[in-house]
Scaffold this motif. Structure first.
Motif, PDB file in Angstrom:
ATOM      1  N   TYR A 180       0.862  -1.315   0.063  1.00 14.38           N
ATOM      2  CA  TYR A 180      -0.063  -0.008   0.152  1.00 14.38           C
ATOM      3  C   TYR A 180       1.060   1.281  -0.078  1.00 14.38           C
ATOM      4  CZ  TYR A 180      -2.905  -3.846   1.627  1.00 14.38           C
ATOM      5  OH  TYR A 180      -3.387  -4.996   1.470  1.00 14.38           O
ATOM      6  N   ARG A 181       2.105   1.241   0.505  1.00 20.76           N
ATOM      7  CA  ARG A 181       3.047   2.153   0.521  1.00 20.76           C
ATOM      8  C   ARG A 181       3.547   2.308  -1.066  1.00 20.76           C
ATOM      9  NH1 ARG A 181       7.798   1.660   3.212  1.00 20.76           N
ATOM     10  NH2 ARG A 181       7.469  -0.611   3.650  1.00 20.76           N
ATOM     11  N   GLU A 182       3.705   1.307  -1.746  1.00 25.20           N
ATOM     12  CA  GLU A 182       4.284   1.095  -3.042  1.00 25.20           C
ATOM     13  C   GLU A 182       3.137   1.656  -3.931  1.00 25.20           C
ATOM     14  OE1 GLU A 182       5.900  -1.809  -6.546  1.00 25.20           O
ATOM     15  OE2 GLU A 182       5.603  -2.631  -4.426  1.00 25.20           O
ATOM     16  N   ALA A 183       1.925   1.532  -3.585  1.00 25.05           N
ATOM     17  CA  ALA A 183       0.725   1.948  -4.457  1.00 25.05           C
ATOM     18  C   ALA A 183       0.531   3.541  -4.158  1.00 25.05           C
ATOM     19  CB  ALA A 183      -0.536   1.270  -4.064  1.00 25.05           C
ATOM     20  N   ASN A 184       0.930   4.203  -3.049  1.00 29.48           N
ATOM     21  CA  ASN A 184       0.935   5.256  -2.650  1.00 29.48           C
ATOM     22  C   ASN A 184       1.801   6.078  -3.556  1.00 29.48           C
ATOM     23  OD1 ASN A 184      -0.312   7.331  -1.342  1.00 29.48           O
ATOM     24  ND2 ASN A 184       1.723   7.620  -0.142  1.00 29.48           N
ATOM     25  N   THR A 185       2.929   5.565  -3.926  1.00 29.00           N
ATOM     26  CA  THR A 185       4.004   6.086  -4.614  1.00 29.00           C
ATOM     27  C   THR A 185       3.718   6.009  -6.158  1.00 29.00           C
ATOM     28  OG1 THR A 185       5.609   5.782  -2.974  1.00 29.00           O
ATOM     29  CG2 THR A 185       6.478   6.170  -4.955  1.00 29.00           C
ATOM     30  N   LEU A 186       3.459   4.755  -6.634  1.00 33.23           N
ATOM     31  CA  LEU A 186       3.444   4.328  -8.136  1.00 33.23           C
ATOM     32  C   LEU A 186       2.199   4.959  -8.586  1.00 33.23           C
ATOM     33  CD1 LEU A 186       4.899   0.821  -8.093  1.00 33.23           C
ATOM     34  CD2 LEU A 186       6.169   3.093  -8.599  1.00 33.23           C
ATOM     35  N   ILE A 270      -3.014   4.803   7.209  1.00 35.99           N
ATOM     36  CA  ILE A 270      -3.585   4.265   6.185  1.00 35.99           C
ATOM     37  C   ILE A 270      -4.910   4.932   5.721  1.00 35.99           C
ATOM     38  CG2 ILE A 270      -4.640   1.938   5.349  1.00 35.99           C
ATOM     39  CD1 ILE A 270      -2.810   0.523   7.413  1.00 35.99           C
ATOM     40  N   ALA A 271      -4.956   5.156   4.417  1.00 37.56           N
ATOM     41  CA  ALA A 271      -6.211   5.894   4.108  1.00 37.56           C
ATOM     42  C   ALA A 271      -7.085   4.724   3.037  1.00 37.56           C
ATOM     43  CB  ALA A 271      -6.065   7.262   3.373  1.00 37.56           C
ATOM     44  N   VAL A 314       4.348   5.376   6.161  1.00 39.62           N
ATOM     45  CA  VAL A 314       4.882   4.995   7.467  1.00 39.62           C
ATOM     46  C   VAL A 314       6.251   5.918   7.689  1.00 39.62           C
ATOM     47  CG1 VAL A 314       6.399   3.328   8.712  1.00 39.62           C
ATOM     48  CG2 VAL A 314       4.538   2.264   7.396  1.00 39.62           C
ATOM     49  N   ILE A 315       6.085   6.284   8.869  1.00 36.99           N
ATOM     50  CA  ILE A 315       7.528   7.256   9.369  1.00 36.99           C
ATOM     51  C   ILE A 315       8.027   6.444  10.538  1.00 36.99           C
ATOM     52  CG2 ILE A 315       8.121   9.726  10.613  1.00 36.99           C
ATOM     53  CD1 ILE A 315       5.402  10.696   9.172  1.00 36.99           C
TER      54      ILE A 315
END
Length: 340
Positions: A180-186, A270-271, A314-315
């Motif tokens: 989901y972090r990758e989806a947020n970026t790509l 998470i959104a 994530v921070i």
């Protein structure tokens, strides 16, 4: 502002290249008269009156763009958010040019948003204002495509975590949220989470203040804090309020205060288009319990709502005793997150 990595640009003038308001079409003696709805000046003959009176329509744009530049590991992250204010002035003139009436109307919207005048004209950004900043980047600049691009605090590198020791909960959180972090970026969903500090460290007694930019879709936001003691505090439950797409720079002062033990800690955001958890998580719980529930909740969302958009951020951050701030030459109050 070099220290904060901010550039603020203002613009006043014709909106046509920066805003799209569709077309205004008038049937006249010579056929259709088609005028861009974002044109700064337009005159329409014989509108609303049979005596040859004309309507003069003026449109002015006042815009403000905030360009944010910050280091993210080995990368530099550049983002642009703008506020658009359109002022429409409509005047009725007789055949001698005398003004017989006037009406002003103002609408506003942000990057990625829309605004509508009372008459129904819908306006939205063209993106050209934001591209002015991005086009100024060096030709060698590329879009970041790694998951580390969303680690907003560069002082902690996920590769340095002790995943077989005390950092295991943070490693597990990174692993669970990786898709989901990758989806947020790509997919450029745009979920951004930052923590207000003065020197990149949160000190004992500091209250966690979050700076949030929401994704490109209406979403429920869940935020949790994983501390060094193996506990998780829920900062934003994420099952009660739906936030509008691209709401920007929302500042949330949480009830979480930094305490012992100190070291690396983490915040998970998470959104999702549906609530992440059916019921709100406890205010505080064990990290192992929370992470197990998080993994299951994400799996359930995907199974029940195939294709649902889910973005994660994530921070990783450092916490330290207040004495460390004093010995480093920081006054006793300067470590507290600040609004700005």
């Amino acid at each position: 502002d070099r220290r904060r990595g901010l550039i603020v640009v203002t613009y006043t003038g014709s909106p046509e290249q920066f805003v799209d308001c569709g077309w205004i079409v008038q049937q006249g003696p010579q056929g259709l008269n088609k005028v861009p709805g974002a044109s700064d000046q337009a005159v329409f003959q014989g509108v609303a009156r049979a005596d040859g009176a004309s309507m003069r329509r003026n449109l002015k744009l006042d815009a403000r763009s905030v360009v944010r530049v910050r280091p993210v590991g080995i990368y530099t992250d550049v983002s642009v958010n703008s506020v658009y204010v359109l002022t429409k002035t409509v005047g009725l003139e007789d055949t001698s040019g005398q003004q017989r009436g006037r009406r002003d109307e103002v609408i506003s919207f942000r990057t990625g948003g829309k605004g509508k005048f009372d008459a129904g004209t819908l306006c939205q950004p063209t993106g050209k204002l934001e591209l002015l900043a991005l086009d100024a980047l060096p030709r060698s600049a590329t879009v970041a495509t790694t998951a580390e691009a969303d680690l907003a605090v560069a002082s902690v590198d996920e590769n340095g975590l002790a995943c077989d020791g005390a950092d295991q909960p943070y490693c597990e959180a990174l692993q669970i949220t990786a898709p989901y972090r990758e989806a947020n970026t790509l997919q450029a969903f745009g979920l951004r989470l930052d923590v207000r500090t003065t020197d990149g460290v949160l000190y004992g007694g500091d209250i966690v203040v979050l700076d949030i930019s929401f994704p490109t879709y209406d979403s429920y936001l869940h935020v949790a804090y994983l501390d060094r003691a193996g506990r998780v505090d829920t900062l934003i439950p994420g099952n009660q309020q739906i936030w509008p797409a691209q709401a920007a720079n929302f500042v949330e002062e949480t009830a979480h205060a930094i305490g012992e033990p100190f070291g690396v800690e983490a915040i998970v955001a998470i959104a999702s288009e549906q609530p992440l958890f059916r019921r709100a998580r406890p205010r505080s719980e064990r990290a192992s319990t929370y992470l197990s529930a998080l993994r299951q909740a994400l799996a359930d969302l995907q199974a029940e709502h195939p294709g649902m958009r889910i973005a994660a951020n994530v921070i990783l951050l450092r916490t330290a005793p207040r004495d460390d701030a004093t010995s480093a030459g920081v006054s006793s109050g300067s470590g507290r997150p600040t609004r700005g």
